[in-house]
Write a protein that holds these residues in place. Structure first.
Motif, mmCIF file in Angstrom:
data_model
loop_
_atom_site.group_PDB
_atom_site.id
_atom_site.type_symbol
_atom_site.label_atom_id
_atom_site.label_comp_id
_atom_site.label_asym_id
_atom_site.label_seq_id
_atom_site.Cartn_x
_atom_site.Cartn_y
_atom_site.Cartn_z
ATOM 1 N N VAL A 70 32.063 88.919 3.737
ATOM 2 C CA VAL A 70 31.668 87.413 4.498
ATOM 3 C C VAL A 70 29.535 87.207 3.666
ATOM 4 C CG1 VAL A 70 31.565 86.015 6.895
ATOM 5 C CG2 VAL A 70 32.542 87.944 6.713
ATOM 6 N N PRO A 71 29.770 85.643 4.154
ATOM 7 C CA PRO A 71 28.000 85.647 3.086
ATOM 8 C C PRO A 71 27.018 85.261 4.606
ATOM 9 C CG PRO A 71 29.295 83.458 2.976
ATOM 10 C CD PRO A 71 30.276 84.622 3.520
ATOM 11 N N TYR A 72 26.422 86.037 5.042
ATOM 12 C CA TYR A 72 25.430 86.654 5.781
ATOM 13 C C TYR A 72 23.936 85.971 5.219
ATOM 14 C CZ TYR A 72 29.420 88.460 9.433
ATOM 15 O OH TYR A 72 30.474 88.847 9.098
ATOM 16 N N ASP A 73 23.323 85.530 5.549
ATOM 17 C CA ASP A 73 21.911 85.046 5.846
ATOM 18 C C ASP A 73 21.139 85.420 6.362
ATOM 19 O OD1 ASP A 73 19.803 83.615 4.421
ATOM 20 O OD2 ASP A 73 20.214 81.550 5.506
ATOM 21 N N ILE A 74 20.617 86.527 6.215
ATOM 22 C CA ILE A 74 19.720 87.477 6.559
ATOM 23 C C ILE A 74 17.973 88.088 6.220
ATOM 24 C CG2 ILE A 74 19.772 90.240 7.244
ATOM 25 C CD1 ILE A 74 22.329 89.002 8.172
ATOM 26 N N SER A 75 17.053 87.694 7.377
ATOM 27 C CA SER A 75 16.210 87.400 7.131
ATOM 28 C C SER A 75 15.253 88.041 8.186
ATOM 29 C CB SER A 75 15.755 85.741 7.465
ATOM 30 O OG SER A 75 14.301 85.524 7.686
ATOM 31 N N LEU A 76 14.762 89.377 7.177
ATOM 32 C CA LEU A 76 14.028 90.679 7.912
ATOM 33 C C LEU A 76 12.977 90.252 7.958
ATOM 34 C CD1 LEU A 76 15.743 93.734 5.839
ATOM 35 C CD2 LEU A 76 16.126 92.482 8.469
ATOM 36 N N HIS A 77 12.038 90.617 9.139
ATOM 37 C CA HIS A 77 10.285 90.679 9.050
ATOM 38 C C HIS A 77 10.036 91.875 8.310
ATOM 39 C CE1 HIS A 77 6.311 92.013 10.121
ATOM 40 N NE2 HIS A 77 6.057 90.724 11.353
ATOM 41 N N ARG A 78 8.951 91.151 7.428
ATOM 42 C CA ARG A 78 8.659 92.535 6.024
ATOM 43 C C ARG A 78 8.532 93.983 7.013
ATOM 44 N NH1 ARG A 78 5.468 96.665 6.393
ATOM 45 N NH2 ARG A 78 4.065 95.645 4.324
ATOM 46 N N ASP A 79 8.223 94.203 8.295
ATOM 47 C CA ASP A 79 8.452 95.370 8.777
ATOM 48 C C ASP A 79 9.539 95.732 9.376
ATOM 49 O OD1 ASP A 79 5.518 95.359 9.009
ATOM 50 O OD2 ASP A 79 5.706 95.038 10.807
ATOM 51 N N GLY A 80 11.215 94.901 9.231
ATOM 52 C CA GLY A 80 12.367 95.314 9.313
ATOM 53 C C GLY A 80 13.155 94.714 9.896
ATOM 54 N N HIS A 81 12.145 94.665 11.269
ATOM 55 C CA HIS A 81 13.497 93.989 11.758
ATOM 56 C C HIS A 81 13.864 92.277 12.044
ATOM 57 C CE1 HIS A 81 8.405 92.696 13.281
ATOM 58 N NE2 HIS A 81 9.623 91.441 13.791
ATOM 59 N N LEU A 82 15.014 91.829 12.308
ATOM 60 C CA LEU A 82 15.880 90.397 11.687
ATOM 61 C C LEU A 82 14.681 89.763 13.295
ATOM 62 C CD1 LEU A 82 17.774 89.918 10.758
ATOM 63 C CD2 LEU A 82 18.608 89.955 13.295
ATOM 64 N N PHE A 83 14.259 88.471 11.490
ATOM 65 C CA PHE A 83 13.332 87.574 12.033
ATOM 66 C C PHE A 83 14.111 86.351 12.862
ATOM 67 C CE2 PHE A 83 9.240 86.936 8.774
ATOM 68 C CZ PHE A 83 9.138 86.580 9.425
ATOM 69 N N GLU A 84 15.466 86.866 12.529
ATOM 70 C CA GLU A 84 16.256 85.603 13.373
ATOM 71 C C GLU A 84 17.578 85.332 13.101
ATOM 72 O OE1 GLU A 84 15.873 81.983 9.418
ATOM 73 O OE2 GLU A 84 14.281 81.806 11.021
ATOM 74 N N PRO A 85 18.701 84.969 13.711
ATOM 75 C CA PRO A 85 20.320 85.479 13.671
ATOM 76 C C PRO A 85 20.490 84.628 12.252
ATOM 77 C CG PRO A 85 19.709 83.292 15.709
ATOM 78 C CD PRO A 85 18.229 84.007 15.003
#
Length: 249
Positions: free
Chosen positions: A72-87
């Motif tokens: 499944v294609p998930y659009d993942i956005s990580l902060h540069r420090d590694g935590h999830l930016f947004e769902p």
């Protein structure tokens, strides 16, 4: 069979197949499988529309094998420090997973910008095909780890290392102290001495509590409020102790 009689099935963001399609499939069952999975987490839903092949401008079945594999294609956005930016609840204008070279160029450019401006907020991410959201996030984090290591970029920014994220307990303890001072008879005098109105104190405490509960305590604005209230508390306590000491001499 003549092309005008061939039907392809286009994938659209939203429930009404409006706007621009983002993918095309030759097999209705394949796109239906993808839609069923996407609808469980994509905000606003997804839909499909059958069109004659000559009307379709997209490559057909570009993602069909991935869907057949159960990905499944998930659009993942990580902060540069590694935590999830947004769902991962949105669809872009295609379902392409960025290449390692594309990630490399982006991270390289953002690191240069961060060195020039330590307050720079940036992230890494894109589409990641995986069997589940959890594995997509792991895939994105592994990509980040590989490239940060290759480029000798610290996993935590210098700014984040120096920033204390205040815990809910710390904020709650501070709130209890202020609530007590505002509940006693001399509350007006107390507010004047700390240089804040009662309403301002209560509003600032409420915003701090909400931020701590929602995990937003790292925001510079909330840290500033916390530090200001804590300084006022320490100054008031020091002055109060000094006045008691003077009175007992």
């Amino acid at each position: 069979m003549m092309e005008e009689n061939i039907i392809v099935y286009q994938l659209f963001p939203g429930m009404y197949a409006g706007g621009e399609p983002i993918a095309a499939f030759s097999d209705k069952e394949t796109i239906a499988t993808l839609i069923e999975k996407l609808r469980t987490f994509i905000e606003g839903g997804v839909s499909m529309k059958g069109v004659h092949a000559e009307q379709n401008k997209l490559p057909v079945d570009k993602y069909a094998r991935l869907v057949e594999m159960g990905l499944v294609p998930y659009d993942i956005s990580l902060h540069r420090d590694g935590h999830l930016f947004e769902p991962a609840d949105l669809l872009g204008n295609n379902l392409d997973e960025p290449t390692i070279e594309e990630h490399y160029e982006h991270i390289l450019a953002m690191r240069a910008a961060e060195l020039a401006d330590p307050d720079k907020v940036w992230g890494v991410g894109g589409i990641f095909w995986a069997p589940s959201l959890g594995l997509a996030i792991k895939k994105a984090k592994l990509m980040r780890k590989i490239l940060f290591t290759a480029l000798d970029i610290p996993f935590k920014s210098d700014k984040s290392k120096s920033q204390k994220i205040y815990t809910l307990k710390e904020v709650t303890d501070l709130s209890i102290w202020y609530d007590y001072q505002l509940s006693i008879e001399s509350s007006a005098k107390f507010a004047a001495e700390v240089g804040r109105s009662e309403q301002q104190i209560r509003e600032e405490l409420a915003s701090l509590l909400n931020a701590a509960r929602s995990g937003k305590g790292e925001s510079s604005a909330y840290r500033h409020i916390f530090k200001a209230l804590k300084r006022s508390k320490k100054r008031y306590e020091a002055e109060h102790l000094a006045s008691i000491s003077s009175a007992t001499r």
